[in-house]
Design a protein around this motif. Structure first.
Motif, PDB file in Angstrom:
ATOM      1  N   UNK A  45      14.172   1.530  -2.227  1.00 54.55           N
ATOM      2  CA  UNK A  45      13.055   1.644  -3.135  1.00 54.55           C
ATOM      3  C   UNK A  45      11.836   1.585  -2.409  1.00 54.55           C
ATOM      4  N   UNK A  46      11.017   2.073  -2.862  1.00 54.48           N
ATOM      5  CA  UNK A  46       9.384   1.843  -2.472  1.00 54.48           C
ATOM      6  C   UNK A  46       8.870   0.759  -3.404  1.00 54.48           C
ATOM      7  N   UNK A  47       7.886   0.113  -3.091  1.00 57.63           N
ATOM      8  CA  UNK A  47       7.391  -1.113  -3.741  1.00 57.63           C
ATOM      9  C   UNK A  47       6.928  -0.633  -4.948  1.00 57.63           C
ATOM     10  N   UNK A  48       6.091   0.387  -5.065  1.00 55.96           N
ATOM     11  CA  UNK A  48       5.417   0.919  -6.246  1.00 55.96           C
ATOM     12  C   UNK A  48       6.531   1.526  -7.435  1.00 55.96           C
ATOM     13  N   UNK A  82      12.927  -4.026  11.633  1.00 64.47           N
ATOM     14  CA  UNK A  82      11.780  -4.986  11.238  1.00 64.47           C
ATOM     15  C   UNK A  82      10.511  -3.920  10.839  1.00 64.47           C
ATOM     16  N   UNK A  83      10.466  -2.559  11.399  1.00 66.42           N
ATOM     17  CA  UNK A  83       9.308  -1.830  11.100  1.00 66.42           C
ATOM     18  C   UNK A  83       9.066  -1.454   9.598  1.00 66.42           C
ATOM     19  N   UNK A  84      10.363  -1.311   9.039  1.00 67.78           N
ATOM     20  CA  UNK A  84      10.359  -0.874   7.357  1.00 67.78           C
ATOM     21  C   UNK A  84      10.006  -2.157   6.808  1.00 67.78           C
ATOM     22  N   UNK A  85      10.414  -3.168   7.193  1.00 69.24           N
ATOM     23  CA  UNK A  85       9.792  -4.519   6.437  1.00 69.24           C
ATOM     24  C   UNK A  85       8.405  -5.040   6.670  1.00 69.24           C
ATOM     25  N   UNK A  86       7.932  -4.551   7.658  1.00 68.03           N
ATOM     26  CA  UNK A  86       6.535  -4.527   7.773  1.00 68.03           C
ATOM     27  C   UNK A  86       5.551  -3.734   7.159  1.00 68.03           C
ATOM     28  N   UNK A  87       6.309  -2.362   6.953  1.00 73.62           N
ATOM     29  CA  UNK A  87       5.590  -1.496   5.999  1.00 73.62           C
ATOM     30  C   UNK A  87       5.757  -2.013   4.618  1.00 73.62           C
ATOM     31  N   UNK A  93       0.912  -5.709  -1.700  1.00 74.76           N
ATOM     32  CA  UNK A  93      -0.398  -5.674  -2.569  1.00 74.76           C
ATOM     33  C   UNK A  93      -0.464  -4.957  -3.764  1.00 74.76           C
ATOM     34  N   UNK A  94       0.346  -3.991  -3.661  1.00 74.65           N
ATOM     35  CA  UNK A  94       0.550  -2.818  -4.716  1.00 74.65           C
ATOM     36  C   UNK A  94       1.665  -2.855  -5.695  1.00 74.65           C
ATOM     37  N   UNK A  95       2.288  -4.186  -5.520  1.00 73.54           N
ATOM     38  CA  UNK A  95       3.507  -4.496  -6.146  1.00 73.54           C
ATOM     39  C   UNK A  95       3.402  -4.588  -7.571  1.00 73.54           C
ATOM     40  N   UNK A  96       4.316  -3.983  -8.606  1.00 80.30           N
ATOM     41  CA  UNK A  96       4.139  -4.294 -10.061  1.00 80.30           C
ATOM     42  C   UNK A  96       4.983  -5.627 -10.487  1.00 80.30           C
ATOM     43  N   UNK A  97       4.349  -6.779 -10.270  1.00 81.35           N
ATOM     44  CA  UNK A  97       4.988  -7.967 -10.468  1.00 81.35           C
ATOM     45  C   UNK A  97       3.828  -8.588 -11.146  1.00 81.35           C
ATOM     46  N   UNK A  98       4.121  -8.610 -12.401  1.00 79.65           N
ATOM     47  CA  UNK A  98       3.061  -9.099 -13.676  1.00 79.65           C
ATOM     48  C   UNK A  98       3.752  -9.546 -14.979  1.00 79.65           C
TER      49      UNK A  98
END
Length: 171
Positions: A45-48, A82-87, A93-98
Motif C-alpha cells: 500500500x502507499x502511505x496515502x 531498502x529503496x522502497x522503504x526510503x521512498x 509526512x503525508x501519512x493519515x495518522x491523526x
C-alpha cells in the motif's frame, strides 16, 4: 521484535477492519503500528492509502514516530528493498495518522462541495463552541418570547431565562 498476546495478534490481522479499545499501557499503539506496517509490507500500500485514527494528538504523534522509526530501520536493510522503504519514509509526512477530528477536518477541506460545507469553515475549540451555543440559545429564547410561544411561556413560568439557557446547553 515485539511479542504480542493472542488478542493483540488477532488485532494485528489486517483481513478485517477493527477498532482497538483498551486501557493505557495495554499495547494499542504497538498493535496499530504493526497493522500499519503490515499494509506497507504485504500489500505494498502507499502511505496515502492507509488511515490510522486515534483519540489524542499525543497518541497520533507517538504512533507516527514509531512508524517512522521502524520504516527507517527497514530502509537501512532491515527488511526487503531498502529503496522502497526510503521512498516510504519520505512519504510519511503525508501519512493519515491523526485524531478523528483532524481526519474529518481534512476530508471536509478536500471535498467541501461534496460535503455541502463552506470551504472556509472553522473548527471551534470548546470555549468558542460554548459561547456560540449560548448566543444561539439566547436568541431562540428571545425570539420565542417576543412571538408568544405557548411552550416557551410554560418554560418561563418554571425557569428563569438563565436556568432555561443552562438546561438547553446541557441538552
Amino acid at each position: 521484535m515485539i511479542t504480542f498476546t493472542d488478542v493483540q495478534k488477532l488485532a494485528c490481522d489486517i483481513s478485517r477492519n477493527i477498532a482497538v479499545t483498551a486501557g493505557a499501557g495495554s499495547g494499542k499503539t504497538s498493535v496499530l503500528v504493526e497493522r500499519y506496517l503490515w499494509c506497507l509490507r504485504n500489500n505494498e500500500y502507499r502511505v496515502r492509502r492507509i488511515v490510522a485514527i486515534t483519540f489524542t494528538e499525543k497518541a497520533a504523534g507517538e504512533m507516527l514516530g514509531r512508524i517512522r522509526e521502524r520504516v527507517l530501520n527497514f530502509s537501512r536493510g532491515g527488511l526487503g528493498d531498502p529503496n522502497r522503504w526510503e521512498e516510504v519514509f519520505e512519504k510519511l509526512s503525508l501519512a493519515n495518522v491523526s485524531t478523528i477530528h483532524s481526519f474529518c477536518q481534512r476530508l471536509l477541506r478536500e471535498f467541501p462541495i461534496e460535503a455541502s460545507v463552506d470551504p472556509n469553515f472553522e473548527v471551534l475549540d470548546e470555549a468558542a463552541k460554548r459561547i456560540c451555543l449560548t448566543h444561539l440559545i439566547d436568541d431562540v429564547i428571545r425570539q420565542r418570547a417576543t412571538t408568544y410561544d405557548a411552550n416557551m411561556a410554560i418554560l418561563a413560568e418554571i425557569w428563569r431565562p438563565s436556568t432555561l439557557r443552562n438546561v438547553l446547553l446541557q441538552l
